[in-house]
Structure formats: C-alpha cells, structure tokens
Motif scaffolding. Structure first.
Motif, PDB file in Angstrom:
ATOM      1  N   UNK A   1     -51.750  15.787  11.595  1.00  0.00           N
ATOM      2  CA  UNK A   1     -51.374  15.173  10.328  1.00  0.00           C
ATOM      3  C   UNK A   1     -49.990  15.633   9.893  1.00  0.00           C
ATOM      4  N   UNK A   2     -49.652  16.890  10.158  1.00  0.00           N
ATOM      5  CA  UNK A   2     -48.354  17.401   9.740  1.00  0.00           C
ATOM      6  C   UNK A   2     -47.225  16.660  10.426  1.00  0.00           C
ATOM      7  N   UNK A   3     -47.413  16.358  11.740  1.00  0.00           N
ATOM      8  CA  UNK A   3     -46.371  15.648  12.470  1.00  0.00           C
ATOM      9  C   UNK A   3     -46.145  14.263  11.886  1.00  0.00           C
ATOM     10  N   UNK A   4     -47.203  13.622  11.415  1.00  0.00           N
ATOM     11  CA  UNK A   4     -47.072  12.313  10.799  1.00  0.00           C
ATOM     12  C   UNK A   4     -46.360  12.423   9.455  1.00  0.00           C
ATOM     13  N   UNK A   5     -46.670  13.450   8.715  1.00  0.00           N
ATOM     14  CA  UNK A   5     -46.054  13.632   7.399  1.00  0.00           C
ATOM     15  C   UNK A   5     -44.561  13.903   7.503  1.00  0.00           C
ATOM     16  N   UNK A   6     -44.144  14.476   8.638  1.00  0.00           N
ATOM     17  CA  UNK A   6     -42.737  14.839   8.794  1.00  0.00           C
ATOM     18  C   UNK A   6     -41.897  13.744   9.458  1.00  0.00           C
ATOM     19  N   UNK A   7     -42.490  12.590   9.696  1.00  0.00           N
ATOM     20  CA  UNK A   7     -41.735  11.501  10.315  1.00  0.00           C
ATOM     21  C   UNK A   7     -40.605  11.037   9.397  1.00  0.00           C
ATOM     22  N   UNK A   8     -39.461  10.717  10.016  1.00  0.00           N
ATOM     23  CA  UNK A   8     -38.323  10.210   9.259  1.00  0.00           C
ATOM     24  C   UNK A   8     -38.256   8.693   9.422  1.00  0.00           C
TER      25      UNK A   8
ATOM     26  N   UNK B   1     -35.149   3.961   6.381  1.00  0.00           N
ATOM     27  CA  UNK B   1     -34.912   3.620   4.979  1.00  0.00           C
ATOM     28  C   UNK B   1     -34.665   4.860   4.128  1.00  0.00           C
ATOM     29  N   UNK B   2     -35.105   6.027   4.620  1.00  0.00           N
ATOM     30  CA  UNK B   2     -34.921   7.273   3.870  1.00  0.00           C
ATOM     31  C   UNK B   2     -33.693   8.042   4.344  1.00  0.00           C
ATOM     32  N   UNK B   3     -33.070   7.583   5.434  1.00  0.00           N
ATOM     33  CA  UNK B   3     -31.907   8.280   5.981  1.00  0.00           C
ATOM     34  C   UNK B   3     -30.635   7.758   5.344  1.00  0.00           C
ATOM     35  N   UNK B   4     -29.550   8.534   5.450  1.00  0.00           N
ATOM     36  CA  UNK B   4     -28.265   8.068   4.912  1.00  0.00           C
ATOM     37  C   UNK B   4     -27.824   6.790   5.620  1.00  0.00           C
TER      38      UNK B   4
END
Length: 217
Positions: free
Chosen positions: A1-8, A11-14
């Motif tokens: 679950x942590x790996x999924x939560x940390x996905x980039x 749309x959230x990147x510069x």
C-alpha cells in the motif's frame, strides 16, 4: 500500500517547458540551475547541450541549430540559468512576443474565378509604358481570364464580358473593347480541357486494368 501511496502523477509534477525533451532533461536543467559554482554550472550546461544535440546528430554541429539548443536550454530553465552562452541570450520577453499578423492577399469575391494572380498581372501591366509589349501582355491577360472563366463556369463567354471585367479590375486603365480584336475562341479552351481530361482519365483506366487479377490484402 505504501508504494501505491507514493506514486507520482504527472498532474502533480511541475509543468514541462518543452515536453518533447521529457522530464529527465528537465530534471538535469533544474539541477544545473541549483549549482552554485559558476564553473561547474557552465560545465553541466555544455554537457546538457551535448546530450540534446545527440538526439539529432546530423544537426548538432550546425551553428544555427546550436543557437536553437541554447535557446531551448534557457527556456527549460525558465531563464533562471546563469551560464556563459556562446550565443546572444534571447530574452523571455522576445520569445513571448507575438508575430506581426500576416497580410491577407487581395480578394475580389465578385470575380473569384479569376484568382489573385490575375489582379497582380493587371497591376503590373498598367505600370508598363504603352506600346506593343504592353498590348501583348494585356491580350495575354484577357485570354487567361477567359480560360479561368470557362474553367469555373463551364460554359461559353463572349469577349465583351471579359473586356468589361478587365476594364473594371484595372480601374478603367485597360480597355480592349474599342480595338475590335477577338480573343481565343471559347471552343478551343473547352476542347483543350476535354483533351486533358481524357488523357488523365485514360491513364487512370490503364492503371486500373493493370491492377486486375492482382491479389489485394
């Protein structure tokens, strides 16, 4: 679950200033901007330019292309990269300037079938000194107008109608009606057009015959 939560997510990147180079290039440029030592910063900038040039090796040594690469480097840095460029640095304001609007060609909707080139030819003719050369050009223009008329309207047209149009388009400076000479016969233009159409149609049919019996996949 942590790996999924940390996905980039993109749309959230510069935002990428030049998406064609991708995010790894953008990160290299951002890293170059963050370097405090100017000598090291210049070294990294040249390395980035070299990698950018490798994407199009046949152009990387062309001076104009090199200038373009340096412009793109400054664009990707949002003009925050302070390095020694071998070319004049184009300012952000200059690149964001809108080009001057293009002038639209002259339009004559009343006689669209003649096209704009006829008007240009007429403008040239009226500047010539009167004589045999100008007279020959005027009749050549009139014949071409007749041909254009027939191509558009697909019908016969009397010479006086062409002469009237030519006089109008030249603001009265070319008037061939009083001369009493005739233009090329309408039937000749139509005959030439029909012959050309038959040649094109014949070549197409020939190509179709050659394709008969061939397998289509």
């Amino acid at each position: 679950m942590n790996s999924v939560d940390n996905l980039e997510y993109n749309t959230e990147r510069p935002k990428l200033h030049i998406p064609e180079y991708g995010r790894h290039f953008q990160k290299m440029v951002d890293h170059a901007v963050s370097i405090e030592d100017r000598e090291e910063r210049n070294k990294i900038a040249k390395a980035i330019i070299s990698v950018m040039g490798n994407l199009q090796p046949h152009l990387r040594d062309v001076p104009d292309f090199q200038h373009k690469l340096w412009d793109q480097l400054f664009i990707m840095s949002d003009f925050k990269l302070d390095v020694d460029s071998p070319f004049p640095i184009t300012s952000k304001e200059t690149l964001q300037q809108r080009p001057e609007p293009l002038e639209y060609p002259q339009n004559h909707p009343k006689y669209r079938f003649y096209g704009n080139n006829i008007k240009r030819m007429i403008d040239v003719a009226i500047k010539w000194e009167k004589g045999d050369m100008r007279s020959g050009l005027e009749y050549a223009i009139a014949n071409h107008m007749k041909k254009c008329y027939l191509n558009w309207n697909k019908d016969t047209v009397e010479d006086p109608a062409i002469f009237a149009h030519l006089k109008e388009l030249s603001d009265g400076q070319i008037d061939l009606a009083p001369h009493g000479e005739n233009l090329t016969d309408s039937g000749q233009f139509l005959k030439n057009r029909l012959a050309k159409s038959n040649r094109n149609g014949g070549s197409n049919k020939k190509g179709q015959r050659n394709n008969r019996g061939k397998k289509r996949y």
